[in-house]
Design an enzyme around this catalytic site. Structure first.
Site, mmCIF file in Angstrom:
data_model
loop_
_atom_site.group_PDB
_atom_site.id
_atom_site.type_symbol
_atom_site.label_atom_id
_atom_site.label_comp_id
_atom_site.label_asym_id
_atom_site.label_seq_id
_atom_site.Cartn_x
_atom_site.Cartn_y
_atom_site.Cartn_z
ATOM 1 N N LYS A 43 8.518 -12.762 89.858
ATOM 2 C CA LYS A 43 7.284 -12.827 90.721
ATOM 3 C C LYS A 43 5.852 -13.074 89.958
ATOM 4 O O LYS A 43 4.880 -13.701 90.356
ATOM 5 C CB LYS A 43 7.231 -11.226 91.138
ATOM 6 C CG LYS A 43 7.933 -11.022 92.424
ATOM 7 C CD LYS A 43 7.671 -9.751 92.948
ATOM 8 C CE LYS A 43 8.883 -9.431 93.921
ATOM 9 N NZ LYS A 43 8.525 -8.154 94.614
ATOM 10 N N ASP B 54 4.259 -8.490 99.696
ATOM 11 C CA ASP B 54 4.808 -7.127 99.364
ATOM 12 C C ASP B 54 3.937 -6.104 99.889
ATOM 13 O O ASP B 54 4.096 -5.313 100.830
ATOM 14 C CB ASP B 54 5.144 -6.932 97.899
ATOM 15 C CG ASP B 54 6.428 -7.421 97.526
ATOM 16 O OD1 ASP B 54 7.563 -7.467 98.355
ATOM 17 O OD2 ASP B 54 6.698 -7.790 96.378
HETATM 18 P P1 NAP Z 1 8.142 -1.355 86.993
HETATM 19 O O1 NAP Z 1 6.963 -2.207 86.753
HETATM 20 O O2 NAP Z 1 9.199 -1.164 86.101
HETATM 21 O O3 NAP Z 1 7.481 0.434 86.667
HETATM 22 C C1 NAP Z 1 8.042 1.423 86.842
HETATM 23 C C2 NAP Z 1 7.320 2.662 86.756
HETATM 24 O O4 NAP Z 1 8.264 3.611 86.988
HETATM 25 C C3 NAP Z 1 6.398 2.933 85.476
HETATM 26 O O5 NAP Z 1 5.018 3.524 86.167
HETATM 27 C C4 NAP Z 1 7.322 3.883 84.753
HETATM 28 O O6 NAP Z 1 6.401 4.742 83.915
HETATM 29 C C5 NAP Z 1 7.829 4.520 85.985
HETATM 30 N N1 NAP Z 1 9.036 5.241 85.416
HETATM 31 C C6 NAP Z 1 10.341 4.838 85.176
HETATM 32 N N2 NAP Z 1 11.195 5.795 84.893
HETATM 33 C C7 NAP Z 1 10.349 6.842 84.957
HETATM 34 C C8 NAP Z 1 10.739 8.186 84.501
HETATM 35 N N3 NAP Z 1 12.219 8.709 84.132
HETATM 36 N N4 NAP Z 1 9.756 9.264 84.766
HETATM 37 C C9 NAP Z 1 8.551 9.048 84.920
HETATM 38 N N5 NAP Z 1 8.318 7.711 85.294
HETATM 39 C C10 NAP Z 1 8.924 6.564 85.392
HETATM 40 O O7 NAP Z 1 8.567 -1.312 88.515
HETATM 41 P P2 NAP Z 1 7.972 -1.884 89.801
HETATM 42 O O8 NAP Z 1 8.244 -3.315 89.756
HETATM 43 O O9 NAP Z 1 6.567 -1.556 89.897
HETATM 44 O O10 NAP Z 1 8.815 -1.081 90.945
HETATM 45 C C11 NAP Z 1 8.490 0.294 91.305
HETATM 46 C C12 NAP Z 1 9.170 0.450 92.274
HETATM 47 O O11 NAP Z 1 8.902 -0.136 93.668
HETATM 48 C C13 NAP Z 1 10.884 0.103 92.557
HETATM 49 O O12 NAP Z 1 11.558 1.544 92.501
HETATM 50 C C14 NAP Z 1 11.140 -0.749 93.336
HETATM 51 O O13 NAP Z 1 12.415 -0.467 94.184
HETATM 52 C C15 NAP Z 1 10.094 -0.390 94.627
HETATM 53 N N6 NAP Z 1 9.806 -1.769 95.178
HETATM 54 C C16 NAP Z 1 10.022 -1.640 96.749
HETATM 55 C C17 NAP Z 1 9.850 -2.852 97.590
HETATM 56 C C18 NAP Z 1 10.233 -2.687 98.652
HETATM 57 O O14 NAP Z 1 10.140 -3.678 99.705
HETATM 58 N N7 NAP Z 1 10.338 -1.483 99.340
HETATM 59 C C19 NAP Z 1 9.452 -4.058 96.829
HETATM 60 C C20 NAP Z 1 9.249 -4.080 95.471
HETATM 61 C C21 NAP Z 1 9.507 -2.762 94.520
HETATM 62 P P3 NAP Z 1 5.815 4.102 82.485
HETATM 63 O O15 NAP Z 1 4.900 3.125 82.782
HETATM 64 O O16 NAP Z 1 5.758 5.549 81.755
HETATM 65 O O17 NAP Z 1 7.247 3.398 81.864
#
Ligand code: NAP
Length: 289
Positions: A71, A107
């Site tokens: 992305k 999104d």
């Molecule tokens: P990302 O950049 O990898 O960020 C992940 C986040 O989760 C970070 O803030 C991380 O904290 C936190 N995290 C991960 N494991 C953790 C744990 N064990 N305890 C506490 N915090 C934790 O991911 P992203 O791309 O932003 O995506 C996030 C979510 O959005 C995903 O679940 C995805 O499925 C969802 N999403 C949904 C859609 C939809 O259409 N519905 C579209 C896109 C994404 P740290 O910073 O401390 O590592």
């Protein structure tokens, strides 16, 4: 569906793409609207995004979705970029223009349309964002733009939340957002929050997990919006409901990011009846009844 010499092609580029639900959304829309269009998965190996974008244009693809992990990586290969996508720094939809593709982010408009449909308003709300990854950053920009009264970003790694809060305050031109370390959740001032869950905790296969378990935290929340769409009902959502709040999941966001992309590609307007049909087909593809 009849595929012939006039069929237009759209698809989703990412890696992996085997689990994508987007074909169920777009092929349903095309079929229902009687458009001669087919939507397919396009797996792009690491290091080949630029070639893929060039190839998609040369092959006369009508439009392309971009998913994880490309992305942001796709941006340098675009002819134009929509201002919202540029601010967010992530593009998930490519639309053909003269000489290349224009990149959009559907999104966030997708999340906004889903929230509106679910009756969740942002304006004047105290918004709590759980997580500080790519999606949390985009959500922070969205809620700032839609008139949130206050934004608190709660994250395991405090520095990442602080960086987003600073960016949002810069964009808003005022002190709108603040950051808090995840484990300090009890120091969150007051209650009555709209909480948007943007971490990947609780996502399949670890469906029994929530980023916070404590009922005292959930008492501060009147509405919980989890962006995770698999499972459809997350542990976070259950905890919000157990403590008297309303809860929604990420399935409708997924639906509407697709619908908005389809509208950009074809100029069609997808009304509520058709959106419902595409939603049902998407859930069927995910084995959700
Ligand atoms: P990302 O950049 O990898 O960020 C992940 C986040 O989760 C970070 O803030 C991380 O904290 C936190 N995290 C991960 N494991 C953790 C744990 N064990 N305890 C506490 N915090 C934790 O991911 P992203 O791309 O932003 O995506 C996030 C979510 O959005 C995903 O679940 C995805 O499925 C969802 N999403 C949904 C859609 C939809 O259409 N519905 C579209 C896109 C994404 P740290 O910073 O401390 O590592």
């Amino acid at each position: 569906m009849i595929i012939n010499g006039y069929t237009r092609t759209c698809g989703v580029m990412g890696n992996p793409v085997e689990h994508t639900m987007s074909p169920a959304i777009h092929n349903t829309l095309a079929e229902e609207l009687g458009e001669n269009l087919v939507y397919v998965p396009l797996r792009v190996p690491k290091g080949h995004v630029g070639e893929a974008v060039k190839g998609a244009f040369a092959l006369n693809l009508l439009g392309v979705n971009v998913t994880v992990p490309y992305k942001s990586e796709v941006i340098p290969f675009l002819k134009e970029i929509d201002p919202l996508a540029e601010t967010i720094g992530a593009v998930n939809t490519l639309v053909r223009v003269e000489g290349g593709f224009r990149g959009y982010n559907t999104d966030m408009p997708g999340l906004y349309r889903a929230m509106c449909e679910d009756g969740v308003s942002i304006e004047g709300e105290k918004v709590l964002i759980l997580g500080a990854g790519g999606v949390a950053r985009a959500v922070a920009i969205l809620v700032a733009e839609k008139g949130a009264d206050r934004i608190v970003i709660l994250n395991r790694t405090l520095e990442k939340a602080q960086k987003i809060a600073e960016e949002v305050n810069g964009l808003a031109g005022k002190q709108l957002a603040s950051a808090l370390e995840l484990r300090a959740y009890l120091s969150l001032p007051g209650d009555g929050y709209l909480a948007i869950q943007a971490t990947d905790v609780g996502m399949f296969p670890k469906t029994g997990e929530a980023v916070i378990e404590d009922a005292l935290f959930y008492e501060k929340i009147h509405t919980g919006y989890d962006l995770i769409f698999n499972p459809a009902e997350t542990r976070f959502m259950s905890l919000v409901k157990e403590n008297g709040g309303r809860a929604f999941g990420g399935l409708k966001m997924l639906l509407y990011q697709g619908i908005i992309a389809y509208e950009l590609w074809t100029g069609a307007e997808v009304g509520p009846v058709l959106a419902k049909k595409a939603y049902a087909e998407m859930k069927k593809a995910m084995n959700i009844l």
